[in-house]
Design a protein around this motif. Structure first.
Motif, PDB file in Angstrom:
ATOM      1  N   GLU A 128      36.662  20.634  41.721  1.00 59.56           N
ATOM      2  CA  GLU A 128      36.895  22.064  41.842  1.00 59.56           C
ATOM      3  C   GLU A 128      38.052  22.505  40.953  1.00 59.56           C
ATOM      4  OE1 GLU A 128      38.641  25.204  45.055  1.00 59.56           O
ATOM      5  OE2 GLU A 128      37.510  23.527  45.866  1.00 59.56           O
ATOM      6  N   LEU A 129      37.820  23.623  40.254  1.00 57.84           N
ATOM      7  CA  LEU A 129      38.842  24.204  39.384  1.00 57.84           C
ATOM      8  C   LEU A 129      39.355  25.543  39.918  1.00 57.84           C
ATOM      9  CD1 LEU A 129      36.921  23.607  36.018  1.00 57.84           C
ATOM     10  CD2 LEU A 129      38.741  22.187  36.992  1.00 57.84           C
ATOM     11  N   TRP A 130      38.515  26.222  40.727  1.00 60.61           N
ATOM     12  CA  TRP A 130      38.849  27.569  41.207  1.00 60.61           C
ATOM     13  C   TRP A 130      37.851  27.943  42.290  1.00 60.61           C
ATOM     14  CZ3 TRP A 130      35.726  31.994  40.929  1.00 60.61           C
ATOM     15  CH2 TRP A 130      36.359  33.217  41.171  1.00 60.61           C
ATOM     16  N   ARG A 131      38.243  28.898  43.143  1.00 62.22           N
ATOM     17  CA  ARG A 131      37.327  29.400  44.172  1.00 62.22           C
ATOM     18  C   ARG A 131      37.689  30.808  44.603  1.00 62.22           C
ATOM     19  NH1 ARG A 131      36.804  26.602  49.522  1.00 62.22           N
ATOM     20  NH2 ARG A 131      36.679  24.740  48.259  1.00 62.22           N
ATOM     21  N   THR A 132      36.685  31.496  45.141  1.00 65.07           N
ATOM     22  CA  THR A 132      36.879  32.776  45.805  1.00 65.07           C
ATOM     23  C   THR A 132      35.694  32.984  46.732  1.00 65.07           C
ATOM     24  OG1 THR A 132      37.561  35.085  45.486  1.00 65.07           O
ATOM     25  CG2 THR A 132      35.727  34.313  44.138  1.00 65.07           C
ATOM     26  N   THR A 133      35.691  34.110  47.427  1.00 64.76           N
ATOM     27  CA  THR A 133      34.572  34.457  48.302  1.00 64.76           C
ATOM     28  C   THR A 133      34.215  35.926  48.110  1.00 64.76           C
ATOM     29  OG1 THR A 133      36.038  35.060  50.130  1.00 64.76           O
ATOM     30  CG2 THR A 133      35.217  32.775  50.096  1.00 64.76           C
ATOM     31  N   GLY A 134      32.993  36.254  48.501  1.00 61.49           N
ATOM     32  CA  GLY A 134      32.588  37.652  48.572  1.00 61.49           C
ATOM     33  C   GLY A 134      32.079  38.257  47.282  1.00 61.49           C
ATOM     34  N   ALA A 135      31.999  39.572  47.314  1.00 59.35           N
ATOM     35  CA  ALA A 135      31.467  40.349  46.196  1.00 59.35           C
ATOM     36  C   ALA A 135      32.456  40.406  45.039  1.00 59.35           C
ATOM     37  CB  ALA A 135      31.125  41.769  46.670  1.00 59.35           C
ATOM     38  N   PHE A 136      31.926  40.746  43.879  1.00 66.21           N
ATOM     39  CA  PHE A 136      32.737  40.882  42.673  1.00 66.21           C
ATOM     40  C   PHE A 136      33.749  42.006  42.827  1.00 66.21           C
ATOM     41  CE2 PHE A 136      33.515  43.022  38.617  1.00 66.21           C
ATOM     42  CZ  PHE A 136      34.006  41.973  37.869  1.00 66.21           C
ATOM     43  N   SER A 137      34.926  41.769  42.264  1.00 65.24           N
ATOM     44  CA  SER A 137      35.925  42.820  42.064  1.00 65.24           C
ATOM     45  C   SER A 137      36.576  42.528  40.715  1.00 65.24           C
ATOM     46  CB  SER A 137      36.984  42.814  43.178  1.00 65.24           C
ATOM     47  OG  SER A 137      37.822  41.669  43.064  1.00 65.24           O
ATOM     48  N   GLU A 138      37.206  43.521  40.132  1.00 61.82           N
ATOM     49  CA  GLU A 138      37.878  43.323  38.847  1.00 61.82           C
ATOM     50  C   GLU A 138      38.933  42.222  38.970  1.00 61.82           C
ATOM     51  OE1 GLU A 138      37.065  44.609  35.904  1.00 61.82           O
ATOM     52  OE2 GLU A 138      35.452  45.793  36.793  1.00 61.82           O
ATOM     53  N   GLU A 139      39.654  42.210  40.073  1.00 60.54           N
ATOM     54  CA  GLU A 139      40.705  41.201  40.276  1.00 60.54           C
ATOM     55  C   GLU A 139      40.119  39.790  40.338  1.00 60.54           C
ATOM     56  OE1 GLU A 139      43.823  39.908  43.772  1.00 60.54           O
ATOM     57  OE2 GLU A 139      43.374  42.045  43.553  1.00 60.54           O
ATOM     58  N   LYS A 140      39.052  39.620  41.101  1.00 62.34           N
ATOM     59  CA  LYS A 140      38.416  38.298  41.190  1.00 62.34           C
ATOM     60  C   LYS A 140      37.828  37.893  39.845  1.00 62.34           C
ATOM     61  CE  LYS A 140      37.129  38.792  46.054  1.00 62.34           C
ATOM     62  NZ  LYS A 140      35.971  38.922  46.971  1.00 62.34           N
ATOM     63  N   GLY A 141      37.243  38.851  39.132  1.00 61.94           N
ATOM     64  CA  GLY A 141      36.696  38.556  37.810  1.00 61.94           C
ATOM     65  C   GLY A 141      37.780  38.086  36.851  1.00 61.94           C
ATOM     66  N   ALA A 142      38.937  38.734  36.898  1.00 59.15           N
ATOM     67  CA  ALA A 142      40.057  38.338  36.037  1.00 59.15           C
ATOM     68  C   ALA A 142      40.532  36.929  36.401  1.00 59.15           C
ATOM     69  CB  ALA A 142      41.202  39.342  36.160  1.00 59.15           C
ATOM     70  N   GLU A 143      40.544  36.610  37.698  1.00 61.84           N
ATOM     71  CA  GLU A 143      40.935  35.259  38.132  1.00 61.84           C
ATOM     72  C   GLU A 143      39.951  34.218  37.600  1.00 61.84           C
ATOM     73  OE1 GLU A 143      41.163  35.240  42.388  1.00 61.84           O
ATOM     74  OE2 GLU A 143      42.791  36.705  42.437  1.00 61.84           O
ATOM     75  N   LEU A 144      38.655  34.532  37.681  1.00 62.60           N
ATOM     76  CA  LEU A 144      37.646  33.606  37.159  1.00 62.60           C
ATOM     77  C   LEU A 144      37.825  33.410  35.662  1.00 62.60           C
ATOM     78  CD1 LEU A 144      35.130  31.841  37.286  1.00 62.60           C
ATOM     79  CD2 LEU A 144      33.746  33.947  37.170  1.00 62.60           C
ATOM     80  N   GLU A 145      38.012  34.495  34.924  1.00 63.05           N
ATOM     81  CA  GLU A 145      38.212  34.378  33.469  1.00 63.05           C
ATOM     82  C   GLU A 145      39.436  33.524  33.156  1.00 63.05           C
ATOM     83  OE1 GLU A 145      36.526  37.828  30.686  1.00 63.05           O
ATOM     84  OE2 GLU A 145      38.147  38.489  32.031  1.00 63.05           O
ATOM     85  N   THR A 146      40.503  33.693  33.900  1.00 65.30           N
ATOM     86  CA  THR A 146      41.709  32.898  33.696  1.00 65.30           C
ATOM     87  C   THR A 146      41.410  31.418  33.918  1.00 65.30           C
ATOM     88  OG1 THR A 146      43.167  34.722  34.295  1.00 65.30           O
ATOM     89  CG2 THR A 146      44.080  32.500  34.494  1.00 65.30           C
ATOM     90  N   ALA A 147      40.684  31.112  34.996  1.00 70.26           N
ATOM     91  CA  ALA A 147      40.341  29.711  35.289  1.00 70.26           C
ATOM     92  C   ALA A 147      39.440  29.121  34.211  1.00 70.26           C
ATOM     93  CB  ALA A 147      39.673  29.612  36.659  1.00 70.26           C
TER      94      ALA A 147
END
Length: 160
Positions: A128-147
């Motif tokens: 595992e490199l990163w995780r989140t839950t739920g629907a897309f949000s700009e903040e979660k998308g930015a976290e994914l891009e960073t990872a």
């Protein structure tokens, strides 16, 4: 961070696959929905994730709808129903329904409950490199891009 346990299933193209062995990318995003209504959460991410996939050839993504074990006839009925509802071959190829004992699977991945879709970013070995839950949000998308961007682009530098 967790390690993806070895899981097997058939994708909606009816091909048997085993993960993490069959991950196509050096980095792989896995959606783990547990409820039918979680599909809306997955769908909210797809345009963003497809944009990443179109610009980064070392990235791939999968959907692992996760259900309790059931007999083969019930599995076939569910899989064929999903297949009929998904005309896109790419989506069919990356959708692998897991029929397993959910509690140990969730425990192995430190997923506390089934209230939302869990998204997990893994390397090719299932770390595992990163995780989140739920629907897309700009903040979660930015976290994914960073990872994703933090992962080395030259996979030959990483022990396979």
């Amino acid at each position: 961070m967790t390690q993806l346990p070895t899981v097997s299933g058939k994708n909606l193209l009816r091909k048997k696959v085993t993960f993490p062995r069959d991950f196509a990318g050096d980095i792989n995003l896995v959606f783990v929905p547990f409820q039918r209504w979680h599909q809306d959460q997955v769908d909210s991410w797809v345009p963003f994730v497809e944009k990443i996939a179109s610009t980064l050839p070392t990235f791939d993504y999968y959907e692992f709808p996760t259900l309790e074990r059931m007999n083969r006839m019930s599995q076939m009925f569910l899989n064929e129903g999903m297949r009929a509802g998904i005309p896109n071959e790419g989506t069919r190829g990356r959708t692998v329904t897991l029929y397993l004992n959910k509690r140990p699977f969730r425990q192995a991945l430190s997923i506390p409950d089934e209230s939302e879709t869990t998204l997990l970013l893994f390397d090719r070995q299932g770390r595992e490199l990163w995780r989140t839950t739920g629907a897309f949000s700009e903040e979660k998308g930015a976290e994914l891009e960073t990872a994703v961007n933090a992962y080395p682009k030259d996979s030959s530098a990483i022990g396979k």
